[in-house]
Design a protein around this motif. Structure first.
Motif, PDB file in Angstrom:
ATOM      1  N   UNK A   1       2.514 -37.404 -18.224  1.00 15.97           N
ATOM      2  CA  UNK A   1       1.716 -37.765 -17.039  1.00 15.97           C
ATOM      3  C   UNK A   1       0.267 -37.058 -17.190  1.00 15.97           C
ATOM      4  N   UNK A   2      -0.701 -37.867 -16.808  1.00 15.91           N
ATOM      5  CA  UNK A   2      -2.149 -37.113 -16.854  1.00 15.91           C
ATOM      6  C   UNK A   2      -2.673 -37.066 -18.350  1.00 15.91           C
ATOM      7  N   UNK A   3      -2.100 -37.819 -19.299  1.00 15.24           N
ATOM      8  CA  UNK A   3      -2.594 -38.017 -20.594  1.00 15.24           C
ATOM      9  C   UNK A   3      -3.050 -39.405 -20.665  1.00 15.24           C
ATOM     10  N   UNK A   4      -4.009 -39.569 -21.505  1.00 19.50           N
ATOM     11  CA  UNK A   4      -4.492 -40.867 -21.781  1.00 19.50           C
ATOM     12  C   UNK A   4      -4.537 -41.127 -23.426  1.00 19.50           C
ATOM     13  N   UNK A   5      -4.141 -42.510 -23.484  1.00 16.83           N
ATOM     14  CA  UNK A   5      -4.364 -43.041 -25.121  1.00 16.83           C
ATOM     15  C   UNK A   5      -4.959 -44.198 -25.073  1.00 16.83           C
ATOM     16  N   UNK A   6      -5.292 -44.649 -26.235  1.00 17.32           N
ATOM     17  CA  UNK A   6      -5.625 -45.728 -26.471  1.00 17.32           C
ATOM     18  C   UNK A   6      -4.695 -46.587 -27.422  1.00 17.32           C
ATOM     19  N   UNK A   7      -4.322 -47.889 -26.995  1.00 15.97           N
ATOM     20  CA  UNK A   7      -3.244 -48.601 -27.978  1.00 15.97           C
ATOM     21  C   UNK A   7      -3.826 -49.976 -28.413  1.00 15.97           C
ATOM     22  N   UNK A   8      -3.423 -50.503 -29.399  1.00 10.30           N
ATOM     23  CA  UNK A   8      -3.692 -51.855 -29.710  1.00 10.30           C
ATOM     24  C   UNK A   8      -3.669 -52.017 -31.042  1.00 10.30           C
TER      25      UNK A   8
END
Length: 282
Positions: free
Chosen positions: A83-90
């Protein structure tokens, strides 16, 4: 046991039936392959083999082991996120070659509130969506190309983001003060706009709504964030407009990145209604 899906449940039986302590602790020999929770639910993480062990909690040292082989299909990615962490996926060129990544689309498969979508981007080599963990739970995102699914991302958020919970609690408190059960959706949105414009003063460069709700300043982006979240709480949909491009976007970050003044349009009784909650200047 072979695990091809995301999760499976294991059970352990304690004998004799009249044992004083029937509690069991679960553990995984390799949490990068598979994890297990206190209820014996095993989650596949990556291809490989791990031993899942059930151990009696009475101190006797008695245990039982189950070998789990994970075989995740090549087009499935299992992602864990705090929670609170961000990532980019794709997808990128290592996953799929010879496609126009600008035409890749992302579909949120379920309506889970465990993640927030920050926006989309693409270049010659990849396409991605930015996600942030909000609360414990799961979500599924499909990366598509010409209508076909390229990759499936199973997202598991492992913890709550305390700051987000506090912001949501604040919003609900405000709503209990300004909304009544017999108000129409438009009346609720009017009340939300009025609350923002009477409790905040415009200041350029203010932080996103979740970070400044305790203060007194907000810019058009923060005000649009407030309105969008009030709209979601009221059970409707908000889009975000940019005066520079004249277009509307599904996500706030896309509108704010487009430049110009940011504002909302909210779906009310089948029609889009413009709401510009930008606070007055000092």
């Amino acid at each position: 046991m072979t695990l091809k899906g995301q999760t499976a449940s294991l059970t352990a039986t304690v004998t004799p039936d009249n044992a004083a302590n029937k509690n069991i602790t679960w553990s995984s020999s390799d949490s990068s392959i598979a994890t297990v929770n206190a209820s014996g639910t095993v989650t596949a993480i990556a291809n490989g083999t791990a031993d899942i062990t059930a151990t009696a909690a009475d101190g006797s040292g008695v245990s039982a082991k189950c070998s789990v082989t994970v075989r995740v299909p090549n087009n499935v990615r299992n992602i864990t996120l705090e929670g609170g962490k961000s990532i980019g996926i794709g997808p990128d060129r290592d996953d799929i070659s010879q496609i126009d990544f600008s035409k890749v689309t992302f579909e949120i498969k379920n309506t889970s509130k465990s993640i927030n979508i920050g926006g989309f981007s693409s270049n010659l080599y990849s396409a991605s969506v930015s996600i942030t963990g909000l609360t414990r739970g799961t979500a599924t995102i499909l990366a598509k190309y010409n209508g076909s699914v390229l990759l499936t991302y199973n997202i598991t958020v492992t913890s709550d983001w305390q700051e987000y919970l506090e912001y949501a609690s604040w919003r609900h408190t405000v709503e209990s003060q300004i909304w009544t059960s017999n108000m129409s959706l438009k009346d609720k949105m009017d009340a939300a706009k009025n609350y923002i414009q009477t409790h905040y003063i415009h200041k350029d460069g203010a932080c996103p709504a979740m970070n400044i709700y305790k203060g007194q300043y907000a810019d058009c982006i923060a005000a649009s964030g407030f309105m969008g979240d009030f709209a979601k709480d009221a059970g409707t949909v908000s889009q975000y407009g940019s005066t520079l491009t004249g277009q509307y976007y599904e996500y706030l970050v896309a509108a704010s990145s487009a430049g110009g003044h940011t504002f909302n349009r909210i779906l009310i009784d089948g029609e889009w209604v413009i709401y510009d909650a930008n606070p007055p200047h000092a």
